[in-house]
Write an enzyme that holds these catalytic residues in place. Structure first.
Site, PDB file in Angstrom:
ATOM      1  N   TYR A  74      28.465  22.662 -53.977  1.00 42.74           N
ATOM      2  CA  TYR A  74      28.244  23.932 -53.281  1.00 42.74           C
ATOM      3  C   TYR A  74      28.576  25.112 -54.194  1.00 42.74           C
ATOM      4  O   TYR A  74      29.702  25.223 -54.673  1.00 42.74           O
ATOM      5  CB  TYR A  74      29.107  23.949 -52.024  1.00 42.74           C
ATOM      6  CG  TYR A  74      29.273  25.280 -51.344  1.00 42.74           C
ATOM      7  CD1 TYR A  74      28.175  26.042 -50.961  1.00 42.74           C
ATOM      8  CD2 TYR A  74      30.550  25.773 -51.071  1.00 42.74           C
ATOM      9  CE1 TYR A  74      28.342  27.262 -50.337  1.00 42.74           C
ATOM     10  CE2 TYR A  74      30.727  26.996 -50.439  1.00 42.74           C
ATOM     11  CZ  TYR A  74      29.620  27.736 -50.076  1.00 42.74           C
ATOM     12  OH  TYR A  74      29.793  28.951 -49.457  1.00 42.74           O
ATOM     13  N   ILE A 101      33.996  19.894 -43.737  1.00 46.34           N
ATOM     14  CA  ILE A 101      33.552  20.912 -42.795  1.00 46.34           C
ATOM     15  C   ILE A 101      32.255  20.528 -42.083  1.00 46.34           C
ATOM     16  O   ILE A 101      31.916  21.083 -41.037  1.00 46.34           O
ATOM     17  CB  ILE A 101      33.389  22.271 -43.520  1.00 46.34           C
ATOM     18  CG1 ILE A 101      33.393  23.427 -42.509  1.00 46.34           C
ATOM     19  CG2 ILE A 101      32.143  22.280 -44.386  1.00 46.34           C
ATOM     20  CD1 ILE A 101      33.548  24.791 -43.126  1.00 46.34           C
ATOM     21  N   LYS A 153      30.241  25.302 -39.148  1.00 48.25           N
ATOM     22  CA  LYS A 153      29.076  24.413 -39.202  1.00 48.25           C
ATOM     23  C   LYS A 153      28.946  23.575 -37.934  1.00 48.25           C
ATOM     24  O   LYS A 153      27.916  23.605 -37.258  1.00 48.25           O
ATOM     25  CB  LYS A 153      29.179  23.498 -40.429  1.00 48.25           C
ATOM     26  CG  LYS A 153      29.574  24.204 -41.718  1.00 48.25           C
ATOM     27  CD  LYS A 153      28.661  25.368 -42.084  1.00 48.25           C
ATOM     28  CE  LYS A 153      29.114  26.031 -43.364  1.00 48.25           C
ATOM     29  NZ  LYS A 153      28.268  27.198 -43.723  1.00 48.25           N
ATOM     30  N   ASP A 210      36.715  18.247 -48.567  1.00 53.36           N
ATOM     31  CA  ASP A 210      36.112  19.278 -47.708  1.00 53.36           C
ATOM     32  C   ASP A 210      35.241  18.568 -46.680  1.00 53.36           C
ATOM     33  O   ASP A 210      34.163  18.078 -46.995  1.00 53.36           O
ATOM     34  CB  ASP A 210      35.284  20.238 -48.559  1.00 53.36           C
ATOM     35  CG  ASP A 210      34.569  21.289 -47.729  1.00 53.36           C
ATOM     36  OD1 ASP A 210      34.859  21.388 -46.516  1.00 53.36           O
ATOM     37  OD2 ASP A 210      33.714  22.005 -48.276  1.00 53.36           O
TER      38      ASP A 210
END
Length: 500
Positions: free
Chosen positions: A216, A303, A339, A301
């Site tokens: 990302y 998310i 998200k 991560d």
């Protein structure tokens, strides 16, 4: 008059050599200057608060102009410059000409931002029915509204009630196979500060994290801007569906140490961003074993943990840490609601760590990025509404699956394949067939054509540190079904114009 007479003599040529010259004038001026300097200053006015002037206004301006423009810090100067990453360039270009299916059908279609509008109807209904009731906390004394519950200082790391609600919510969306302890949890104002604060706690300025690539692009901003921590890409390849391996980690760590870099941890996304693949239990186990052998941290991560739509099971690193003979204190989880619950505007993030010093330090740092208490009150009600959460998450996953199918099928009809994926709000698209040259330059040229000619903003793999040219991340969960044929037609026309 005494000044005028000798000057007049000079101008008119009268008065003789002495009177008609400048000598009397000069003598007079010097005398006035001498008397002025010997004259004692007047006593200060006891009622006046004005400070004595040390220089004239003109001299101040002169000195200021000679110095030049006042400068900002060396930390802020590079941030003030225009972005050079295609990721941010694309986002900014969309703002100048955004697509709208009614008012601006020729605008740029946004495929570069991972946000979802798929379940806004469900959120709209819940907010309409429960928003005010969530804020109007009842007093234990008289049963009326207690304004102090949202107006006064509260714990910066998050109310205990919201941390309990988060712990239960995270356990449910991650399969119910792992429980989360609210005392290991710190609430942040979004995922970005969660990443930054955790990096601040785990590594010193100049240290580095290994990070599987493609990754990302926002991690560069989230981690590098203020902490001074470097990110070392661990290059993954399409032959492995861009899944990280221990051998790749070993190679990157060895090269980093030869360069003199101190690696403090491994950072990765699961599900992967931008590819969308889900790391298996075996892969997570191997990563944690590697980290323990090298005595470094692991940051997972997660998310997108609730935004899975494929057949593969999502496994949290917290579950792996609790299942084997591992030092859990090196494991840290990042989560948020931008998200899975489509609430980026709520600025809701979570740090979950098994290391008590990390939790303690993060709590103190939350003074700079704490979540507003009214938002916490709303989330307590929202996350505790188990019936709504079950309905929402089921709809969320099904609608992502349906939208993913439509988008990928549209690309497939154009002869454009996508990487295998099972989570996230995007797909990893192989547009190498549209490149004029198989190189980074060719990819950036295609990126510019997509923006300028096809009016589509898709994030190129270069921005994600992908070493194979031609891959693009396309976010599809903010699209209406009728937008997808428009996108496919634009890509088709671009492809035809490139071959003609």
């Amino acid at each position: 008059m005494r000044l005028i007479v000798p000057l007049q003599g000079v101008v008119q040529g009268r008065g003789g050599l002495f009177v008609g010259s400048l000598i009397p004038c000069c003598l007079f001026y010097f005398l006035q200057l001498y008397l002025k300097r010997r004259r004692s200053p007047p006593p200060p006015d006891s009622d006046s608060t004005e400070l004595p002037r040390t220089s004239s206004r003109s001299s101040l301006f002169t000195r200021g102009n000679s110095i030049g423009r006042v400068r900002v810090s060396s930390r802020a100067a590079p941030l003030a410059k225009p972005p050079d990453s295609p990721y941010y360039i694309g986002l900014e270009r969309v703002k100048t000409d955004p697509y709208d299916r009614v008012t601006n059908r020729d605008g740029i279609i946004q495929l570069g931002l991972a946000e979802s509008t798929l379940c806004f109807d469900l959120l709209q209904r819940w907010m309409s029915d429960n928003l005010m009731e969530s804020l109007m906390i009842q007093s234990d004394v008289d049963g009326g509204f207690d304004v102090s519950s949202i107006a006064m200082y509260q714990p910066f790391e998050g109310l205990l009630e919201v941390r309990v609600a988060f712990a239960d919510f995270m356990s449910r969306i991650m399969g119910g196979n792992v429980s989360f302890d609210p005392s290991n949890m710190v609430i942040t104002a979004g995922g970005t500060p969660a990443v930054e604060v955790l990096a601040f706690c785990l590594a010193d300025h100049g240290n580095a994290f290994l990070i599987p690539s493609p990754y990302y692009p926002g991690f560069d901003r989230d981690i590098k801007f203020r902490t001074g921590i470097e990110l070392i890409p661990v290059h993954c390849r399409s032959s492995d569906n861009f899944t990280v391996t221990v051998s790749a980690l070993e190679q990157s760590l060895s090269q980093a140490r030869k360069r003199g870099s101190k690696v403090s941890g491994i950072l990765f996304s699961n599900p992967s961003n931008p590819v969308g693949n889900i790391l298996s239990r075996e892969t997570l186990h191997a990563i944690l074993s590697f980290a323990q052998e090298k005595n470094i941290h692991v940051i997972s991560d997660e998310i997108f943990a609730g935004s899975v739509y494929g057949d593969k099971e999502f496994v949290s690193m917290a579950e792996v840490a609790a299942s084997g003979d591992f030092d859990k204190s090196r494991v840290h989880i990042i989560y948020g609601l931008s998200k899975d619950l489509s609430l980026p505007g709520f600025r809701t993030g979570v740090i979950y760590s098994f290391h008590e010093d990390v939790v303690s330090a993060a709590k103190k740092l939350m003074r700079f990025c704490s979540m507003p208490v009214p938002v916490q009150r709303i989330l307590i009600s929202l996350l505790s509404d188990t019936r709504f959460i079950e309905e929402y998450m089921a709809a969320h996953r099904q609608r992502i699956r349906d939208k993913h199918f439509l988008f990928v099928e549209g690309l497939k009809q154009l002869g454009i394949p996508c990487a295998e994926s099972g989570g996230g709000l995007y797909c990893w698209v192989d547009m190498s067939s549209l490149l004029t040259s198989y190189s980074e330059k060719g990819e950036l040229e295609l990126f510019e054509k997509l923006l300028s000619v096809a009016k589509i903003n898709a994030t190129p793999g270069t921005a994600c540190y992908c070493i194979e040219p031609g891959w693009f991340r396309c976010c599809f969960t903010a699209l209406a079904d009728e937008d997808i044929p428009v996108i496919m037609e634009r890509i088709k026309l671009l492809a035809e114009s490139s071959t003609s």
